[in-house]
Design an enzyme around this catalytic site. Structure first.
Site, PDB file in Angstrom:
ATOM      1  CG  HIS A 467      20.386  74.319  29.804  1.00  0.00           C
ATOM      2  ND1 HIS A 467      20.042  73.983  31.009  1.00  0.00           N
ATOM      3  CD2 HIS A 467      18.801  74.558  29.864  1.00  0.00           C
ATOM      4  CE1 HIS A 467      18.495  74.033  31.434  1.00  0.00           C
ATOM      5  NE2 HIS A 467      17.969  73.605  30.614  1.00  0.00           N
ATOM      6  CE1 TYR A 581      10.804  69.341  32.550  1.00  0.00           C
ATOM      7  CE2 TYR A 581      10.710  67.190  31.821  1.00  0.00           C
ATOM      8  CZ  TYR A 581      11.293  68.474  32.670  1.00  0.00           C
ATOM      9  OH  TYR A 581      12.642  67.956  33.402  1.00  0.00           O
ATOM     10  CB  THR A 594      15.034  69.965  37.125  1.00  0.00           C
ATOM     11  OG1 THR A 594      15.950  69.079  36.016  1.00  0.00           O
ATOM     12  CG2 THR A 594      15.633  71.497  37.451  1.00  0.00           C
TER      13      THR A 594
END
Length: 792
Positions: A467, A581, A594
């Site tokens: 990630h 979230y 992000t």
């Protein structure tokens, strides 16, 4: 193939008569052709640098400027207003002063125009008011803006052409961030708690806040993006817990279609498609992703897609990237291989790669001691892996073999299991398919690679991605291209094999050798990984009642609909609200990643309470639309750099660097971690949904992560659907899954009713098997969704 042949390119022996030199012309030819390929890539990169360097102009525009200047000089006019004469005076000793002076002036004028155009384009891309306008009601200002952006964008931009023209992420005003933060936590706090938080915020603003803000603005002036480097380091690379399950995410194959049941053939086409995508990235032939075909998104995450690995450290990991790699690393039945995918400077055909993969499958040699479960080191805690690497993999044969894995273009696992949805138990098969891609056997994936491909025995495939180097949409582009190229472009023969001819003189895949003195740490890391994997339980079921096509017809944002439904269902289950979230992308800015959308708002809470208190349907509809509009506005603000959490995160990092404590930031962190307290008590609950389609075939993707609730829009490839991802994370003391929600998808000109909901939970938590009927009742008790949302 140069490395494979260098050792045998020449041999020599020393005799009493002298040195006997024996050359291998075939090997030398291989080295020559490989070198030619490398030089072609260098020339291509240099050419692309020139094109990007002068963007939004083109190299040929220099000639136009020169001709224009010379033409005006021929007409005895001085367009330089005396500058050419001054240049001539400085070049008295050089022949052809007039021509040289004109060329120098033309070049300087051309470079000045490029900088001016780039500055204008950056100013235009800093305009974001278009995002807040209603659909179908575009202002004249926005229409003029769109026209100017198109004029300045050039005809054929390369993948990275827009990078220098993208605006930098702005640092929000500290007063604005505090105001938005207090508004976001108002539904979660009592009056006394909110008053205390307001006082802490005011105190922070008037004292330490402005000092931290000045440091942050200084960084924003110096750095390309004031958030991304800290986000990558502190959120991803400094985590010392296993990245398997906790961080890595995965993607699935087509659900209802398997292009071929031949494992080696599927591997051949998949590897070829990925390498074709890498070629497009290297040559920058991919078109930049643009919203509404106009506004470009940052493409920086594509740079580390291939030839990249995450190496462990004691305090922090490091991402390592290499310019090129001519091989992939392959794992099969406990053995590691290096599979060369280039021969004499050319990419092997899919049939040739299938032939090489079949050689690996047919190899019956046993694993070496300690080799079979070596991958468990990448699945366990990071510090033991770092120490093991330093002790046993820093030199000798282990280092050479580890380098082969880490420098590979990507990692391939030839799994000896069969996976997929087909069979007598489709739901159970999907559950097992998801778990296999998420963690496998905990030792048959290399979780540190940027991404790993899994090819199953029955021809199914999948992907597991690390990630830290990029977010899910970047990998989704890659995977969608791979699936489409595999099925629709490369194709298979009637008997399921790859198309093309095969050179049977290809050298065999190279077996990697190891000398591992002790398996103690490997077994310890494997135990940690298996405990984590055994805690994971997946359950998948279809939701067919309605989908986002129907929601859009009601003029409601599907994203807002899902988020409000989650709030409603959670309230019915827990009797209150919690921090929620949702991830929004900030790729409108250079190196953006992000931002958080705090989807639990005052408006959504008002709607939920009204619905539960039995207010009239008209009042509930009104409140629902207010909540939907509010959520869309929050999402747009996050996308345009006016979010809350990344700014507070950076302020917190600066305070730690300065060694100062802030009661306000400490309280913010405490509130944010309140949801994570359930992580310690009840472990994790996650929900994933991503729907993608090719020609009506439904395809599942799963994107696990640790700390978020996400509804993310993923761009599609060619005729495939723009897809959605939902991810729900630890909600306080969660005991039920009645908060789940799903969407169907619209395929161009028709609607398919299939939606698939994936429940990924922890077995230590209460089981959460929910039927479609229970789910529907949970979302809307006595109201059908369409009737409830339809305007009066």
């Amino acid at each position: 193939m140069a490395e494979a042949h260098q050792a045998v390119a020449f041999q020599f022996t020393i005799t009493p008569e002298g040195i006997d030199l024996q050359l291998s012309y075939q090997a030398l030819n291989q080295i020559y052709l490989s070198g030619v390929r490398s030089w072609k890539k260098r020339v291509s990169r240099m050419r692309n640098r020139v094109i990007k360097g002068v963007y939004p102009a083109s190299p040929s525009s220099w000639l136009f400027v020169v001709i224009a200047i010379l033409a005006t000089m021929y007409m005895r006019s001085d367009p330089s207003m005396g500058l050419i004469a001054k240049i001539q005076h400085e070049l008295d000793s050089v022949g052809g002063q007039t021509m040289v002076s004109a060329l120098l002036f033309s070049t300087l004028l051309w470079l000045s125009l490029i900088l001016a155009l780039r500055f204008c384009l950056k100013l235009l891309l800093s305009y974001h008011q278009w995002m807040f306008e209603q659909h179908g009601r575009i202002s004249n200002t926005t229409k003029v803006w769109v026209t100017l952006v198109r004029l300045l964008s050039g005809r054929k931009p390369l993948l990275y052409s827009y990078q220098t023209s993208l605006p930098h992420l702005p640092v929000p005003g500290i007063k604005d961030t505090l105001s938005r933060y207090l508004e976001s936590v108002r539904p979660l706090l009592t009056d006394v708690e909110f008053k205390r938080m307001t006082e802490l915020g005011n105190q922070f603003e008037s004292t330490l806040g402005n000092r931290l803000q000045r440091y942050l603005k200084l960084k924003a002036l110096w750095a390309t993006n004031y958030v991304s480097d800290w986000w990558e380091e502190y959120i991803y690379l400094r985590s010392r817990s296993p990245i398997m399950v906790n961080s890595n995410y995965y993607g699935m194959d087509f659900l209802y279609v398997t292009p071929t049941p031949v494992q080696a053939a599927r591997a051949g086409n998949t590897i070829t498609a990925l390498l074709l995508y890498r070629r497009k990235v290297n040559r920058e032939e991919l078109k930049p992703v643009r919203l509404c075909t106009v506004i470009p998104l940052c493409a920086a995450q594509c740079e580390r897609m291939f030839n990249t690995t995450r190496t462990p450290g004691v305090e922090t990991d490091v991402l390592q990237h290499w310019q090129d790699s001519e091989f992939v690393a392959v794992y099969h039945k406990g053995r590691y291989f290096r599979l060369w995918v280039y021969q004499a400077g050319r990419l092997l055909s899919p049939r040739e790669i299938e032939y090489q993969v079949q050689r690996i499958l047919d190899d019956t040699s046993p694993p070496q001691p300690g080799e079979e479960k070596l991958g468990a080191l990448t699945a366990g805690d990071r510090i033991p892996w770092s120490e093991m690497r330093k002790q046993h993999f820093s030199s000798g044969i282990n280092k050479r073999s580890l380098d082969a894995i880490e420098r590979a273009a990507f990692f391939v696992t030839l799994d000896d299991e069969e996976q997929g949805m087909k069979g007598e138990d489709p739901a159970g098969n999907l559950d097992r398919y998801a778990k296999s891609l998420l963690h496998g056997k905990c030792y048959d994936r290399w979780f540190d690679k940027s991404f790993s491909i899994v090819i199953y025995k029955n021809g199914k495939n999948g992907l597991n991605a690390e990630h830290s180097w990029a977010d899910a949409p970047t990998v989704a582009h890659l995977w969608e291209y791979t699936l489409a190229t595999d099925a629709f472009q490369l194709g298979y023969t009637e008997d399921g094999h790859c198309k093309g001819e095969v050179d049977r003189m290809l050298p065999r895949p190279q077996r990697l050798l190891w000398d591992i003195p002790s398996e103690t740490q490997v077994q310890s890391s494997l135990a940690v990984a298996q405990a984590l994997a055994n805690d994971v339980d997946c359950h998948i079921f279809p939701f067919v009642k309605f989908g986002k096509g129907r929601i859009k017809k009601l003029r409601i944002s599907p994203d807002a609909f899902i988020q409000i439904a989650l709030q409603l269902a959670y309230y019915r289950d827990r009797g209150g609200f919690c921090l929620t979230y949702e991830a929004s992308m900030t790729r409108l800015f250079r190196e953006g990643r992000t931002e958080t959308v705090r989807s639990c708002s005052n408006e959504s809470c008002a709607f939920v309470r009204a619905l539960e208190d039995g207010e009239t349907e008209d009042e509930c509809r009104r409140l629902f639309r207010l909540a939907s509009d509010r959520h869309q506005n929050l999402y747009r603000m996050a996308m345009t750099g006016a979010g809350i959490d990344r700014h507070l995160f950076c302020l917190y990092v600066v305070s730690k660097y300065l060694g100062v404590d802030s009661p306000f930031l400490k309280e913010v962190r405490t509130l944010f971690q309140r949801a994570q307290e359930s992580l310690l008590l009840w472990r994790k609950w996650c929900v994933y949904l991503k729907l993608c389609a090719f020609e009506g075939d439904l395809n599942l993707f799963f994107f696990p992560d640790n700390h978020r609730l996400i509804v993310d829009q993923l761009p599609s490839y060619e005729r495939s659907l723009m897809a959605s991802l939902i991810h729900v994370d630890p909600l306080r003391h969660l005991k039920s899954s009645r908060f789940l929600a799903g969407k169907a998808l619209t395929l161009g000109h028709f609607v398919t009713k299939w939606s698939v909901l994936v429940l990924y939970s922890i077995k230590q938590s209460p089981k959460a098997l929910i039927t479609k009927k229970e789910y529907s009742k949970t979302l809307f008790q006595n109201h059908e969704a369409e009737d409830f949302l339809r305007s009066p």
